[in-house]
Design a protein around this motif. Structure first.
Motif, PDB file in Angstrom:
ATOM      1  N   LEU A 182       0.801  -1.184   0.083  1.00 23.23           N
ATOM      2  CA  LEU A 182       0.091   0.061  -0.186  1.00 23.23           C
ATOM      3  C   LEU A 182       0.804   1.184   0.103  1.00 23.23           C
ATOM      4  CD1 LEU A 182      -2.660   1.476  -0.040  1.00 23.23           C
ATOM      5  CD2 LEU A 182      -2.540   0.983   2.608  1.00 23.23           C
ATOM      6  N   PHE A 183       1.884   1.281   0.858  1.00 23.44           N
ATOM      7  CA  PHE A 183       2.644   2.391   0.847  1.00 23.44           C
ATOM      8  C   PHE A 183       3.226   2.774  -0.457  1.00 23.44           C
ATOM      9  CE2 PHE A 183       3.157   2.539   5.809  1.00 23.44           C
ATOM     10  CZ  PHE A 183       1.711   2.865   5.976  1.00 23.44           C
ATOM     11  N   ASP A 184       4.147   1.614  -0.650  1.00 22.71           N
ATOM     12  CA  ASP A 184       4.700   1.730  -2.160  1.00 22.71           C
ATOM     13  C   ASP A 184       3.803   2.423  -3.255  1.00 22.71           C
ATOM     14  OD1 ASP A 184       5.316   0.234  -4.814  1.00 22.71           O
ATOM     15  OD2 ASP A 184       7.331   0.100  -3.779  1.00 22.71           O
ATOM     16  N   GLN A 185       2.649   1.560  -3.237  1.00 21.18           N
ATOM     17  CA  GLN A 185       1.921   2.276  -4.551  1.00 21.18           C
ATOM     18  C   GLN A 185       1.383   3.617  -4.315  1.00 21.18           C
ATOM     19  OE1 GLN A 185      -2.129   0.111  -4.569  1.00 21.18           O
ATOM     20  NE2 GLN A 185      -3.022   1.856  -5.516  1.00 21.18           N
ATOM     21  N   ARG A 186       0.946   4.144  -3.043  1.00 23.52           N
ATOM     22  CA  ARG A 186       0.780   5.788  -3.047  1.00 23.52           C
ATOM     23  C   ARG A 186       1.861   6.400  -2.884  1.00 23.52           C
ATOM     24  NH1 ARG A 186      -4.517   6.111  -3.973  1.00 23.52           N
ATOM     25  NH2 ARG A 186      -5.864   5.146  -2.454  1.00 23.52           N
ATOM     26  N   VAL A 187       3.119   6.062  -2.708  1.00 15.80           N
ATOM     27  CA  VAL A 187       4.243   7.052  -2.668  1.00 15.80           C
ATOM     28  C   VAL A 187       4.748   7.282  -4.177  1.00 15.80           C
ATOM     29  CG1 VAL A 187       6.893   7.150  -2.433  1.00 15.80           C
ATOM     30  CG2 VAL A 187       5.481   6.667  -0.413  1.00 15.80           C
ATOM     31  N   ARG A 188       4.373   6.151  -4.970  1.00 15.99           N
ATOM     32  CA  ARG A 188       4.586   5.981  -6.323  1.00 15.99           C
ATOM     33  C   ARG A 188       3.624   7.035  -7.348  1.00 15.99           C
ATOM     34  NH1 ARG A 188       8.541   2.844  -8.162  1.00 15.99           N
ATOM     35  NH2 ARG A 188       9.252   1.140  -6.497  1.00 15.99           N
ATOM     36  N   GLU A 189       2.367   6.927  -6.648  1.00 12.16           N
ATOM     37  CA  GLU A 189       1.616   7.682  -7.349  1.00 12.16           C
ATOM     38  C   GLU A 189       1.840   9.363  -6.970  1.00 12.16           C
ATOM     39  OE1 GLU A 189      -2.321   4.911  -6.894  1.00 12.16           O
ATOM     40  OE2 GLU A 189      -2.151   6.515  -5.534  1.00 12.16           O
ATOM     41  N   GLN A 190       2.458   9.594  -5.770  1.00 10.80           N
ATOM     42  CA  GLN A 190       2.798  11.018  -5.293  1.00 10.80           C
ATOM     43  C   GLN A 190       4.036  11.173  -6.252  1.00 10.80           C
ATOM     44  OE1 GLN A 190       1.197  12.705  -3.200  1.00 10.80           O
ATOM     45  NE2 GLN A 190       2.726  14.290  -2.370  1.00 10.80           N
ATOM     46  N   TRP A 191       5.008  10.402  -6.552  1.00  2.75           N
ATOM     47  CA  TRP A 191       6.327  10.752  -7.207  1.00  2.75           C
ATOM     48  C   TRP A 191       5.740  11.251  -8.580  1.00  2.75           C
ATOM     49  CZ3 TRP A 191       8.920   7.507 -11.002  1.00  2.75           C
ATOM     50  CH2 TRP A 191      10.100   7.913 -11.130  1.00  2.75           C
ATOM     51  N   ALA A 192       4.939  10.381  -9.284  1.00  2.00           N
ATOM     52  CA  ALA A 192       4.257  10.591 -10.585  1.00  2.00           C
ATOM     53  C   ALA A 192       3.471  12.035 -10.659  1.00  2.00           C
ATOM     54  CB  ALA A 192       3.495   9.503 -11.116  1.00  2.00           C
ATOM     55  N   GLY A 193       2.908  12.155  -9.767  1.00  2.00           N
ATOM     56  CA  GLY A 193       2.156  13.271  -9.663  1.00  2.00           C
ATOM     57  C   GLY A 193       3.244  14.772  -9.583  1.00  2.00           C
ATOM     58  N   GLN A 194       4.454  14.344  -9.014  1.00  4.68           N
ATOM     59  CA  GLN A 194       5.355  15.422  -8.974  1.00  4.68           C
ATOM     60  C   GLN A 194       6.194  15.518 -10.128  1.00  4.68           C
ATOM     61  OE1 GLN A 194       5.234  15.921  -4.013  1.00  4.68           O
ATOM     62  NE2 GLN A 194       7.137  15.493  -5.129  1.00  4.68           N
ATOM     63  N   LEU A 195       5.878  14.769 -11.256  1.00  4.07           N
ATOM     64  CA  LEU A 195       6.522  14.683 -12.409  1.00  4.07           C
ATOM     65  C   LEU A 195       8.218  14.146 -12.350  1.00  4.07           C
ATOM     66  CD1 LEU A 195       5.505  17.974 -14.141  1.00  4.07           C
ATOM     67  CD2 LEU A 195       4.820  15.744 -14.476  1.00  4.07           C
ATOM     68  N   LEU A 228       2.134   8.253   5.942  1.00  3.41           N
ATOM     69  CA  LEU A 228       2.074   6.861   5.736  1.00  3.41           C
ATOM     70  C   LEU A 228       2.377   6.460   7.322  1.00  3.41           C
ATOM     71  CD1 LEU A 228       4.687   6.276   3.102  1.00  3.41           C
ATOM     72  CD2 LEU A 228       2.217   6.872   2.824  1.00  3.41           C
ATOM     73  N   LEU A 229       1.281   6.067   7.873  1.00  4.77           N
ATOM     74  CA  LEU A 229       1.014   5.810   9.438  1.00  4.77           C
ATOM     75  C   LEU A 229       0.803   4.464   9.620  1.00  4.77           C
ATOM     76  CD1 LEU A 229       0.163   6.700  12.208  1.00  4.77           C
ATOM     77  CD2 LEU A 229      -2.223   6.878  11.453  1.00  4.77           C
ATOM     78  N   ARG A 230       1.674   3.968  10.637  1.00  3.25           N
ATOM     79  CA  ARG A 230       1.531   2.769  11.336  1.00  3.25           C
ATOM     80  C   ARG A 230       1.482   2.805  12.718  1.00  3.25           C
ATOM     81  NH1 ARG A 230       4.645  -0.385   6.955  1.00  3.25           N
ATOM     82  NH2 ARG A 230       2.655  -1.776   5.850  1.00  3.25           N
ATOM     83  N   MET A 231       0.601   2.155  13.545  1.00  4.40           N
ATOM     84  CA  MET A 231       0.452   2.428  14.805  1.00  4.40           C
ATOM     85  C   MET A 231      -0.268   1.102  15.644  1.00  4.40           C
ATOM     86  SD  MET A 231      -2.464   5.285  15.477  1.00  4.40           S
ATOM     87  CE  MET A 231      -4.092   5.116  14.911  1.00  4.40           C
ATOM     88  N   ASP A 268      -6.658   5.606   2.635  1.00  2.47           N
ATOM     89  CA  ASP A 268      -6.713   4.100   2.828  1.00  2.47           C
ATOM     90  C   ASP A 268      -6.694   3.763   4.474  1.00  2.47           C
ATOM     91  OD1 ASP A 268      -6.231   3.193  -0.088  1.00  2.47           O
ATOM     92  OD2 ASP A 268      -4.704   4.738   0.372  1.00  2.47           O
ATOM     93  N   GLU A 269      -7.175   2.634   4.677  1.00  2.00           N
ATOM     94  CA  GLU A 269      -7.018   2.149   6.167  1.00  2.00           C
ATOM     95  C   GLU A 269      -7.184   0.660   6.090  1.00  2.00           C
ATOM     96  OE1 GLU A 269      -9.982   3.760   8.423  1.00  2.00           O
ATOM     97  OE2 GLU A 269      -9.617   2.553  10.421  1.00  2.00           O
ATOM     98  N   GLU A 270      -6.194  -0.011   6.832  1.00  3.23           N
ATOM     99  CA  GLU A 270      -6.105  -1.327   6.897  1.00  3.23           C
ATOM    100  C   GLU A 270      -5.934  -1.665   8.349  1.00  3.23           C
ATOM    101  OE1 GLU A 270      -3.089  -2.688   4.062  1.00  3.23           O
ATOM    102  OE2 GLU A 270      -4.486  -2.356   2.484  1.00  3.23           O
ATOM    103  N   THR A 271      -6.089  -3.145   8.677  1.00  2.00           N
ATOM    104  CA  THR A 271      -5.695  -3.497   9.978  1.00  2.00           C
ATOM    105  C   THR A 271      -4.537  -4.914   9.908  1.00  2.00           C
ATOM    106  OG1 THR A 271      -7.634  -4.854  10.450  1.00  2.00           O
ATOM    107  CG2 THR A 271      -7.426  -2.633  11.291  1.00  2.00           C
ATOM    108  N   ALA A 272      -3.912  -5.040  10.821  1.00  4.05           N
ATOM    109  CA  ALA A 272      -3.145  -6.456  10.669  1.00  4.05           C
ATOM    110  C   ALA A 272      -2.740  -6.838  12.077  1.00  4.05           C
ATOM    111  CB  ALA A 272      -1.913  -6.178   9.877  1.00  4.05           C
ATOM    112  N   THR A 273      -2.126  -7.918  11.972  1.00  8.27           N
ATOM    113  CA  THR A 273      -1.315  -8.576  13.226  1.00  8.27           C
ATOM    114  C   THR A 273       0.079  -8.508  13.013  1.00  8.27           C
ATOM    115  OG1 THR A 273      -3.402  -9.730  14.007  1.00  8.27           O
ATOM    116  CG2 THR A 273      -1.134 -10.310  14.934  1.00  8.27           C
TER     117      THR A 273
END
Length: 237
Positions: free
Chosen positions: A13-26, A122-125, A186-191
């Motif tokens: 998820l983080f990889d995807q969103r950061v790549r979108e951010q990077w592409a948006g900043q050309l 990019l939050l994890r807690m 985006d929001e996900e939960t995990a163990t």
């Protein structure tokens, strides 16, 4: 300038969103603030980044930070007064920090001031309202130190404080974002972490049973991608 190789699974998820951010900043370099330096960095393939770190000044954290080669600069100390230039970062990687600090809302507000408009958090807690969260809060500090090495991988710094202010929960974070006009994309939960092992899993399951389901054992970690609006007065309804 440097190019780093990825250790993040494809489709993360983080990889995807950061790549979108990077592409948006050309393709411009991404300036990343790592808030919570005790955990593994986000490493991206074929994306130029410059990472700075900030965290509390604790011996376990200092040892980790001094060995990290991915951080261009870093500062340890009181997070309420750490040097954070305004609007200096495109991405804030916030890793397992909010649940272990006091004045969490104030600290997060300061981090957001350092984020550029349109930037990502990019939050994890750990979840305050999970069985793991309640267990982590009520176990005495001496007992946490005693069992730590049996529940986590060797070399993992800790145990760090278990503060768990209301912000360290899904409800608390959504309320915070609403009042600041932030968009939860985006929001996900995990163990993960100590709750994955046999002993940790059994303890979490028992805590959930004793709480009669109020604190679930279905997860212990919350992951969110949060965007800061482009316009200062933007608000969500």
């Amino acid at each position: 300038m440097s190019e780093v190789r990825s250790v993040v699974p494809k489709g993360d998820l983080f990889d995807q969103r950061v790549r979108e951010q990077w592409a948006g900043q050309l393709g411009r370099r991404l300036d990343v603030l790592v808030a919570g330096c005790a955990h593994e960095p986000l490493v991206l393939e074929r994306i130029e980044t410059r990472a700075s770190g900030v965290d509390e000044d604790r011996p376990a954290i200092r040892r980790v930070v001094e060995e990290r080669a991915d951080l261009t600069t870093w500062a340890l100390g009181d997070l309420r007064s750490a040097p954070l230039p305004p609007r200096s970062f495109d991405v804030i990687q916030l890793s397992f920090l909010l649940e272990r600090i006091e004045h969490a809302e104030l600290v997060l507000d300061r981090l957001l001031q350092a984020l550029r408009p349109g930037g990502l958090v990019l939050l994890r807690m750990r979840d305050r309202d999970s069985a793991y969260g309640i267990l982590d809060r009520i176990i005495p500090a001496w007992a946490r130190r005693l069992v730590w090495r049996h529940l986590v991988a060797a070399g993992t710094p800790g145990p760090l404080p278990a503060v768990y202010e209301p912000l360290a929960s899904a409800g608390g974070m959504h309320a915070f974002c609403l009042t600041r006009g932030l968009l939860v994309m985006d929001e996900e939960t995990a163990t993960s972490g100590p709750a994955m092992g046999r002993v940790g899993s059994a303890a979490v399951g028992l805590a959930a049973k004793l709480s009669r389901g109020r604190y679930p054992a279905t997860h212990d970690e919350i992951t969110m991608v949060i965007r800061k609006p482009q316009y200062h007065f933007a608000r969500l309804i």
